[in-house]
Motif scaffolding. Structure first.
Motif, PDB file in Angstrom:
ATOM      1  N   ASN A  27      -1.142 -90.468  30.728  1.00  0.00           N
ATOM      2  CA  ASN A  27      -1.394 -89.233  31.465  1.00  0.00           C
ATOM      3  C   ASN A  27      -1.779 -88.096  30.521  1.00  0.00           C
ATOM      4  O   ASN A  27      -2.654 -87.294  30.833  1.00  0.00           O
ATOM      5  CB  ASN A  27      -0.159 -88.840  32.278  1.00  0.00           C
ATOM      6  N   ASP A  28      -1.119 -88.015  29.386  1.00  0.00           N
ATOM      7  CA  ASP A  28      -1.336 -86.908  28.452  1.00  0.00           C
ATOM      8  C   ASP A  28      -2.503 -87.131  27.498  1.00  0.00           C
ATOM      9  O   ASP A  28      -3.029 -86.172  26.938  1.00  0.00           O
ATOM     10  CB  ASP A  28      -0.068 -86.654  27.621  1.00  0.00           C
ATOM     11  N   GLY A  29      -2.914 -88.386  27.308  1.00  0.00           N
ATOM     12  CA  GLY A  29      -3.962 -88.699  26.335  1.00  0.00           C
ATOM     13  C   GLY A  29      -5.341 -88.296  26.816  1.00  0.00           C
ATOM     14  O   GLY A  29      -5.681 -88.458  27.990  1.00  0.00           O
ATOM     15  N   GLU A  30      -6.140 -87.794  25.903  1.00  0.00           N
ATOM     16  CA  GLU A  30      -7.489 -87.328  26.262  1.00  0.00           C
ATOM     17  C   GLU A  30      -8.468 -88.468  26.526  1.00  0.00           C
ATOM     18  O   GLU A  30      -9.454 -88.279  27.227  1.00  0.00           O
ATOM     19  CB  GLU A  30      -8.027 -86.424  25.151  1.00  0.00           C
ATOM     20  N   LYS A  31      -8.215 -89.648  25.972  1.00  0.00           N
ATOM     21  CA  LYS A  31      -9.171 -90.743  26.171  1.00  0.00           C
ATOM     22  C   LYS A  31      -8.930 -91.519  27.464  1.00  0.00           C
ATOM     23  O   LYS A  31      -9.707 -92.376  27.827  1.00  0.00           O
ATOM     24  CB  LYS A  31      -9.174 -91.690  24.975  1.00  0.00           C
ATOM     25  N   TRP A  32      -7.851 -91.200  28.169  1.00  0.00           N
ATOM     26  CA  TRP A  32      -7.528 -91.881  29.412  1.00  0.00           C
ATOM     27  C   TRP A  32      -7.869 -90.982  30.593  1.00  0.00           C
ATOM     28  O   TRP A  32      -7.781 -89.774  30.499  1.00  0.00           O
ATOM     29  CB  TRP A  32      -6.042 -92.239  29.462  1.00  0.00           C
TER      30      TRP A  32
END
Length: 171
Positions: A27-32
């Motif tokens: 949820n927090d990751g930019e690539k997801w």
């Protein structure tokens, strides 16, 4: 009724913390592209709160949620934390503060509420495993919602399965 915009995560926070952490990482990751607002960011109950106070706080968070996510692991169904019998105010089958006595664990309480509110909340059951095993899911909710594994097997090893989770959540 509150406007529902959050995602509520229920789990055996001791046994399945790795799965909760992975969901939050995605949820927090930019690539997801997994994106949700965690209902647990609204309020937190203190560890020394009464079980009935904690359940009231859980209900408030669930009432603000559009999606209920239950992470099922090896011990989810057998967790007993939250039963009144484990509360310091439980005495001789009664609550010293006058609250209604409940034998529901926190997880059972959350699942029952999600099923009662199912017209207003999407139910997603994620298994901290490479397969869906409904015998590990609490009985009250195992026939509802979308069930999906959080992991996959490849070359005899377990790997997190982001796509399975994303599909189950409808994102």
């Amino acid at each position: 009724m509150a406007y529902r915009t959050k995602t509520y995560i229920a789990a055996d926070w001791d046994g399945d913390k790795n799965a909760v952490d992975k969901l939050r990482e995605w949820n927090d990751g930019e690539k997801w592209s997994l994106s949700f607002t965690d209902a647990h960011d609204l309020t937190q109950a203190r560890d020394d709160s009464l079980n009935c106070s904690i359940k009231a706080s859980l209900a408030m968070r669930m009432d603000a949620s559009k999606t209920f996510v239950l992470i099922v692991g090896s011990n989810t169904k057998s967790r007993r934390s939250g039963e009144c019998t484990y509360c310091s105010n439980f005495d001789n089958g009664k609550c010293k503060t006058g609250h209604t006595v409940s034998n529901d664990s926190f997880i059972e309480y959350e699942c029952k509420k999600a099923v009662r509110d199912r017209e207003n909340i999407k139910i997603v059951i994620l298994y901290n495993a490479a397969t869906v095993n409904k015998s590990k899911c609490p009985d009250v909710i195992k026939e509802y919602g979308t069930h999906a594994p959080m992991q996959k097997m490849k070359d005899g090893k377990h790997y997190w399965d982001y796509q399975s989770v994303k599909n189950a959540m409808g994102l």
